[in-house]
Design a protein around this motif. Structure first.
Motif, PDB file in Angstrom:
ATOM      1  N   PRO A 216       0.951  -1.371   0.191  1.00  0.00           N
ATOM      2  CA  PRO A 216       0.119   0.144   0.100  1.00  0.00           C
ATOM      3  C   PRO A 216       0.870   1.273  -0.041  1.00  0.00           C
ATOM      4  N   HIS A 217       2.082   1.185   0.638  1.00  0.00           N
ATOM      5  CA  HIS A 217       2.924   2.260   0.562  1.00  0.00           C
ATOM      6  C   HIS A 217       3.495   2.712  -0.905  1.00  0.00           C
ATOM      7  N   ALA A 218       3.060   1.943  -1.669  1.00  0.00           N
ATOM      8  CA  ALA A 218       3.512   2.177  -3.537  1.00  0.00           C
ATOM      9  C   ALA A 218       2.285   1.822  -4.154  1.00  0.00           C
TER      10      ALA A 218
ATOM     11  N   GLU B 109      -6.402   1.798   1.212  1.00  0.00           N
ATOM     12  CA  GLU B 109      -7.974   2.200   0.781  1.00  0.00           C
ATOM     13  C   GLU B 109      -7.688   3.257  -0.633  1.00  0.00           C
ATOM     14  N   ARG B 110      -6.436   3.242  -0.773  1.00  0.00           N
ATOM     15  CA  ARG B 110      -6.326   4.164  -2.172  1.00  0.00           C
ATOM     16  C   ARG B 110      -6.029   3.472  -3.261  1.00  0.00           C
ATOM     17  N   ALA B 111      -5.595   2.319  -3.421  1.00  0.00           N
ATOM     18  CA  ALA B 111      -5.276   1.525  -4.626  1.00  0.00           C
ATOM     19  C   ALA B 111      -5.380   0.091  -4.646  1.00  0.00           C
TER      20      ALA B 111
ATOM     21  N   CYS C  18      -4.360  -1.591  -7.691  1.00  0.00           N
ATOM     22  CA  CYS C  18      -2.628  -1.704  -8.057  1.00  0.00           C
ATOM     23  C   CYS C  18      -2.451  -0.821  -9.080  1.00  0.00           C
ATOM     24  N   ALA C  19      -1.488   0.068  -8.869  1.00  0.00           N
ATOM     25  CA  ALA C  19      -0.999   1.194  -9.388  1.00  0.00           C
ATOM     26  C   ALA C  19      -0.083   0.776 -10.642  1.00  0.00           C
ATOM     27  N   GLY C  20      -0.071  -0.535 -11.184  1.00  0.00           N
ATOM     28  CA  GLY C  20       0.755  -1.102 -12.288  1.00  0.00           C
ATOM     29  C   GLY C  20       1.918  -1.286 -11.927  1.00  0.00           C
ATOM     30  N   ALA C  21       2.982  -1.188 -12.831  1.00  0.00           N
ATOM     31  CA  ALA C  21       4.143  -1.651 -12.618  1.00  0.00           C
ATOM     32  C   ALA C  21       5.126  -0.614 -11.601  1.00  0.00           C
ATOM     33  N   ASP C  22       6.173  -1.260 -10.922  1.00  0.00           N
ATOM     34  CA  ASP C  22       6.687  -0.405 -10.110  1.00  0.00           C
ATOM     35  C   ASP C  22       7.800   0.427 -10.699  1.00  0.00           C
ATOM     36  N   LEU C  23       7.540   1.673 -10.836  1.00  0.00           N
ATOM     37  CA  LEU C  23       8.019   2.492 -11.906  1.00  0.00           C
ATOM     38  C   LEU C  23       9.502   2.983 -11.284  1.00  0.00           C
ATOM     39  N   LYS C  24       9.545   2.725  -9.960  1.00  0.00           N
ATOM     40  CA  LYS C  24      10.811   3.048  -9.435  1.00  0.00           C
ATOM     41  C   LYS C  24      11.954   1.681  -9.898  1.00  0.00           C
ATOM     42  N   ALA C  25      11.099   0.574  -9.696  1.00  0.00           N
ATOM     43  CA  ALA C  25      12.040  -0.550  -9.979  1.00  0.00           C
ATOM     44  C   ALA C  25      12.110  -0.505 -11.515  1.00  0.00           C
TER      45      ALA C  25
ATOM     46  N   GLY D 155       3.603 -15.810 -12.711  1.00  0.00           N
ATOM     47  CA  GLY D 155       3.674 -14.482 -12.069  1.00  0.00           C
ATOM     48  C   GLY D 155       2.659 -13.504 -12.272  1.00  0.00           C
ATOM     49  N   PHE D 156       2.992 -12.387 -12.013  1.00  0.00           N
ATOM     50  CA  PHE D 156       1.700 -11.221 -12.343  1.00  0.00           C
ATOM     51  C   PHE D 156       1.575 -11.342 -13.853  1.00  0.00           C
ATOM     52  N   ALA D 157       2.511 -11.484 -14.662  1.00  0.00           N
ATOM     53  CA  ALA D 157       2.596 -11.403 -16.071  1.00  0.00           C
ATOM     54  C   ALA D 157       1.508 -12.792 -16.402  1.00  0.00           C
TER      55      ALA D 157
ATOM     56  N   GLY E 284      -2.517   1.150 -15.506  1.00  0.00           N
ATOM     57  CA  GLY E 284      -1.292   0.189 -15.968  1.00  0.00           C
ATOM     58  C   GLY E 284      -1.629  -1.349 -15.734  1.00  0.00           C
ATOM     59  N   GLY E 285      -0.706  -1.872 -15.184  1.00  0.00           N
ATOM     60  CA  GLY E 285      -1.010  -3.163 -14.888  1.00  0.00           C
ATOM     61  C   GLY E 285      -2.032  -3.439 -14.092  1.00  0.00           C
ATOM     62  N   GLY E 286      -2.328  -2.573 -13.232  1.00  0.00           N
ATOM     63  CA  GLY E 286      -3.855  -2.709 -12.338  1.00  0.00           C
ATOM     64  C   GLY E 286      -4.820  -2.921 -13.117  1.00  0.00           C
ATOM     65  N   THR E 287      -4.999  -2.003 -14.351  1.00  0.00           N
ATOM     66  CA  THR E 287      -6.301  -2.112 -14.959  1.00  0.00           C
ATOM     67  C   THR E 287      -6.259  -3.681 -15.874  1.00  0.00           C
ATOM     68  N   GLU E 288      -4.823  -3.799 -16.084  1.00  0.00           N
ATOM     69  CA  GLU E 288      -4.624  -4.923 -16.909  1.00  0.00           C
ATOM     70  C   GLU E 288      -5.141  -6.349 -16.039  1.00  0.00           C
ATOM     71  N   LEU E 289      -4.783  -6.450 -14.745  1.00  0.00           N
ATOM     72  CA  LEU E 289      -5.291  -7.288 -13.839  1.00  0.00           C
ATOM     73  C   LEU E 289      -6.883  -7.331 -13.853  1.00  0.00           C
TER      74      LEU E 289
ATOM     75  N   PRO F   1      -1.876   4.415 -18.116  1.00  0.00           N
ATOM     76  CA  PRO F   1      -1.005   5.652 -18.364  1.00  0.00           C
ATOM     77  C   PRO F   1       0.434   5.335 -19.046  1.00  0.00           C
ATOM     78  N   GLU F   2       0.552   3.967 -19.120  1.00  0.00           N
ATOM     79  CA  GLU F   2       1.714   3.672 -19.594  1.00  0.00           C
ATOM     80  C   GLU F   2       2.479   4.415 -20.587  1.00  0.00           C
ATOM     81  N   VAL F   3       1.661   5.021 -21.525  1.00  0.00           N
ATOM     82  CA  VAL F   3       2.293   5.980 -22.581  1.00  0.00           C
ATOM     83  C   VAL F   3       2.867   7.089 -21.709  1.00  0.00           C
ATOM     84  N   LYS F   4       2.537   7.683 -20.946  1.00  0.00           N
ATOM     85  CA  LYS F   4       3.094   8.842 -19.889  1.00  0.00           C
ATOM     86  C   LYS F   4       4.352   8.513 -19.537  1.00  0.00           C
ATOM     87  N   ARG F   5       4.695   7.141 -19.340  1.00  0.00           N
ATOM     88  CA  ARG F   5       6.162   6.430 -18.894  1.00  0.00           C
ATOM     89  C   ARG F   5       6.859   5.944 -20.213  1.00  0.00           C
ATOM     90  N   GLY F   6       6.453   6.252 -20.939  1.00  0.00           N
ATOM     91  CA  GLY F   6       7.392   5.495 -22.273  1.00  0.00           C
ATOM     92  C   GLY F   6       7.051   3.920 -22.375  1.00  0.00           C
TER      93      GLY F   6
HETATM   94  C1  LIG Z   1       2.590  -4.743 -14.390  1.00  0.00           C
HETATM   95  C2  LIG Z   1       3.007  -5.761 -15.318  1.00  0.00           C
HETATM   96  C3  LIG Z   1       4.127  -6.572 -14.966  1.00  0.00           C
HETATM   97  C4  LIG Z   1       4.379  -7.865 -15.556  1.00  0.00           C
HETATM   98  C5  LIG Z   1       5.753  -8.394 -15.453  1.00  0.00           C
HETATM   99  C6  LIG Z   1       6.151  -8.979 -17.014  1.00  0.00           C
HETATM  100  C7  LIG Z   1       7.201  -7.895 -17.519  1.00  0.00           C
HETATM  101  C8  LIG Z   1       6.112  -6.883 -18.284  1.00  0.00           C
HETATM  102  C9  LIG Z   1       6.752  -5.424 -18.442  1.00  0.00           C
HETATM  103  C10 LIG Z   1       5.951  -4.450 -18.990  1.00  0.00           C
HETATM  104  C11 LIG Z   1       4.659  -4.443 -18.411  1.00  0.00           C
HETATM  105  C12 LIG Z   1       3.916  -3.162 -19.213  1.00  0.00           C
HETATM  106  C13 LIG Z   1       2.464  -3.157 -18.747  1.00  0.00           C
HETATM  107  C14 LIG Z   1       2.199  -2.291 -17.326  1.00  0.00           C
HETATM  108  C15 LIG Z   1       2.962  -1.057 -17.423  1.00  0.00           C
HETATM  109  C16 LIG Z   1       2.741  -0.173 -16.166  1.00  0.00           C
HETATM  110  O1  LIG Z   1       1.830  -0.449 -15.305  1.00  0.00           O
HETATM  111  S1  LIG Z   1       3.450   1.220 -16.274  1.00  0.00           S
HETATM  112  C17 LIG Z   1       2.853   2.078 -14.599  1.00  0.00           C
HETATM  113  C18 LIG Z   1       1.597   2.590 -14.988  1.00  0.00           C
HETATM  114  N1  LIG Z   1       1.007   3.068 -13.578  1.00  0.00           N
HETATM  115  C19 LIG Z   1       1.173   4.632 -13.532  1.00  0.00           C
HETATM  116  O2  LIG Z   1       1.799   5.524 -14.262  1.00  0.00           O
HETATM  117  C20 LIG Z   1       0.687   5.025 -11.980  1.00  0.00           C
HETATM  118  C21 LIG Z   1       1.678   5.999 -11.221  1.00  0.00           C
HETATM  119  N2  LIG Z   1       1.054   6.492 -10.036  1.00  0.00           N
HETATM  120  C22 LIG Z   1       0.275   7.452 -10.063  1.00  0.00           C
HETATM  121  O3  LIG Z   1      -0.076   8.176 -11.238  1.00  0.00           O
HETATM  122  C23 LIG Z   1      -0.225   7.935  -8.936  1.00  0.00           C
HETATM  123  O4  LIG Z   1       0.732   7.544  -7.713  1.00  0.00           O
HETATM  124  C24 LIG Z   1      -1.555   7.906  -8.343  1.00  0.00           C
HETATM  125  C25 LIG Z   1      -1.570   6.419  -8.194  1.00  0.00           C
HETATM  126  C26 LIG Z   1      -2.650   8.374  -9.263  1.00  0.00           C
HETATM  127  C27 LIG Z   1      -1.709   8.350  -6.856  1.00  0.00           C
HETATM  128  O5  LIG Z   1      -1.107   9.797  -6.813  1.00  0.00           O
HETATM  129  P1  LIG Z   1      -1.245  10.281  -5.537  1.00  0.00           P
HETATM  130  O6  LIG Z   1      -2.369  10.243  -4.623  1.00  0.00           O
HETATM  131  O7  LIG Z   1      -0.501  11.857  -5.698  1.00  0.00           O
HETATM  132  O8  LIG Z   1      -0.058   9.466  -4.711  1.00  0.00           O
HETATM  133  P2  LIG Z   1       1.668   9.286  -4.902  1.00  0.00           P
HETATM  134  O9  LIG Z   1       2.433  10.274  -4.018  1.00  0.00           O
HETATM  135  O10 LIG Z   1       1.833   9.722  -6.406  1.00  0.00           O
HETATM  136  O11 LIG Z   1       2.065   7.918  -4.616  1.00  0.00           O
HETATM  137  C28 LIG Z   1       1.929   7.277  -3.362  1.00  0.00           C
HETATM  138  C29 LIG Z   1       3.375   6.651  -3.225  1.00  0.00           C
HETATM  139  O12 LIG Z   1       2.949   5.214  -4.020  1.00  0.00           O
HETATM  140  C30 LIG Z   1       4.273   5.446  -5.089  1.00  0.00           C
HETATM  141  N3  LIG Z   1       3.839   4.934  -6.378  1.00  0.00           N
HETATM  142  C31 LIG Z   1       2.427   4.984  -6.940  1.00  0.00           C
HETATM  143  N4  LIG Z   1       2.374   4.669  -7.993  1.00  0.00           N
HETATM  144  C32 LIG Z   1       3.493   3.684  -8.370  1.00  0.00           C
HETATM  145  C33 LIG Z   1       4.060   3.036  -9.249  1.00  0.00           C
HETATM  146  N5  LIG Z   1       3.400   2.471 -10.332  1.00  0.00           N
HETATM  147  N6  LIG Z   1       5.171   2.381  -8.926  1.00  0.00           N
HETATM  148  C34 LIG Z   1       6.036   2.819  -7.803  1.00  0.00           C
HETATM  149  N7  LIG Z   1       5.750   3.802  -6.910  1.00  0.00           N
HETATM  150  C35 LIG Z   1       4.427   4.054  -7.116  1.00  0.00           C
HETATM  151  C36 LIG Z   1       4.723   6.930  -4.994  1.00  0.00           C
HETATM  152  O13 LIG Z   1       5.666   7.068  -5.784  1.00  0.00           O
HETATM  153  C37 LIG Z   1       4.531   7.457  -3.452  1.00  0.00           C
HETATM  154  O14 LIG Z   1       5.647   6.965  -3.133  1.00  0.00           O
HETATM  155  P3  LIG Z   1       6.347   7.726  -2.209  1.00  0.00           P
HETATM  156  O15 LIG Z   1       7.093   9.054  -3.317  1.00  0.00           O
HETATM  157  O16 LIG Z   1       7.345   7.147  -1.513  1.00  0.00           O
HETATM  158  O17 LIG Z   1       5.651   8.796  -1.181  1.00  0.00           O
END
Ligand SMILES: CCCCCCCCCCCCC/C=C/C(=O)SCCNC(=O)CCNC(=O)[C@H](O)C(C)(C)COP(=O)(O)OP(=O)(O)OC[C@H]1O[C@@H](n2cnc3c(N)ncnc32)[C@H](O)[C@@H]1OP(=O)(O)O
Length: 264
Positions: free
Chosen positions: A24-26, A61-63, A65-72, A88-90, A111-116, A134-139
């Motif tokens: 939940p922290h991420a 209560e917030r999420a 799944c916000a998709g792939a861990d963008l930090k990772a 796995g998740f995939a 992202g991956g959350g909607t895909e789940l 929102p993947e296209v916003k992250r490349g």
């Molecule tokens: C997923 C499939 C994996 C399968 C494995 C096989 C390989 C496949 C590889 C390719 C997979 C492609 C398919 C999927 C791709 C993706 O999912 S890309 C990621 C898409 N998601 C996003 O872009 C969402 C990013 N997050 C946000 O926009 C916002 O966080 C929010 C959800 C709208 C909430 O905003 P807000 O209320 O302002 O909170 P924040 O401060 O932003 O977030 C709170 C903390 O959570 C951390 N966090 C949020 N989302 C992520 C994330 N996606 N990855 C890592 N961390 C996340 C955020 O950094 C905050 O943390 P701190 O900064 O430490 O406080």
């Protein structure tokens, strides 16, 4: 949440296995550990005859799944489950399990959350839930099934706009489009998902699984021509219509009692 908390939790509730994404922290973003634990839970669900339905939800209560861990991803780390790609998740996205799955979407599904959610058979969403790619916003792009499932599950032009803009839909709009089965108050998401799961788990497991197998075969294109759809239905029907459950299910109706399913 303690740093050493597992990235996913498993809770067996009778015939229903609840898998909770537990970062939940991420915003329950997918990292390799979460992918590995989800995979292990799905493998368990697939192999345990007592498990008839899987419910997937997010901690906090917030999420959901916000998709792939963008930090990772930014560190170049793999998100795939190490040594367990199949499950796995995939794997959840790539190889839907034979048993019905319900996504209890308790918040952001991005992202991956909607895909789940797209890979799940049914979706129960919180009123505050948001769905987006929102993947296209992250490349990136919706490579975990979104690119082909979304246009199949909602009107094509709405799907294209979602994928190209990365803008989210709210739960009410998602339900209007058919992406969500039920929209419920935030506090009721898991309760309602479990009630739906129990309703399904009360029916003949083999018949429910055959229904999923043939229906997905058609929708996913694994079964193409019309005649093979009937052949595939007939093949699956044999397995079901000759099971002990047919006698038990029909006899239970006659005897005005609840069935006790036998087939495993
Ligand atoms: C997923 C499939 C994996 C399968 C494995 C096989 C390989 C496949 C590889 C390719 C997979 C492609 C398919 C999927 C791709 C993706 O999912 S890309 C990621 C898409 N998601 C996003 O872009 C969402 C990013 N997050 C946000 O926009 C916002 O966080 C929010 C959800 C709208 C909430 O905003 P807000 O209320 O302002 O909170 P924040 O401060 O932003 O977030 C709170 C903390 O959570 C951390 N966090 C949020 N989302 C992520 C994330 N996606 N990855 C890592 N961390 C996340 C955020 O950094 C905050 O943390 P701190 O900064 O430490 O406080």
């Amino acid at each position: 949440m303690p740093d050493d908390a597992p990235a996913a939790l498993v809770d067996q509730r009778g015939h229903v296995l609840v898998i909770t994404l537990n970062r939940p922290h991420a915003m329950n973003a997918v990292n390799a550990e979460l992918s590995e634990l989800v995979g292990t839970a799905l493998e368990r669900a697939e192999q345990d005859p007592e498990t008839r339905v899987v419910v997937l939800t997010g901690a906090g209560e917030r999420a959901f799944c916000a998709g792939a861990d963008l930090k990772a991803v930014s560190r170049g780390e793999s998100l795939a489950a190490p040594g367990n790609e199949q499950w796995g998740f995939a794997g959840y996205a790539r190889h839907p399990i034979s048993k019905p799955t319900i996504a209890a979407v308790n918040g952001f599904a991005l992202g991956g959350g909607t895909e789940l959610a797209l890979a799940s058979d049914l979706v129960v969403a919180a009123e505050s839930a948001k769905f987006g790619l929102p993947e296209v916003k992250r490349g990136l792009f919706a490579a975990a099934g979104g690119v082909f499932r979304l246009p199949r599950q909602i009107p094509q032009k709405i799907a294209m706009e979602m994928m190209f803009t990365g803008e989210p839909l709210d739960a009410a709009r998602a339900a209007t489009l058919g992406l969500v089965n039920h929209v419920v108050p935030d506090a009721d998401v898991l309760t309602e998902a479990l009630a739906l799961a129990e309703k399904i788990a009360a029916n003949a497991p083999l018949a429910v699984q055959a229904s999923k197998r043939v229906a997905l075969g058609i929708v996913d294109g694994a079964i193409s021509a019309e005649d093979s759809a009937w052949d595939n239905t007939r093949e699956n029907a044999v397995g079901v219509m000759t099971s002990e459950d047919v006698r038990e299910g029909t006899l239970a109706f006659v005897e005005k009692r609840a069935p006790v399913w036998q087939a495993k």
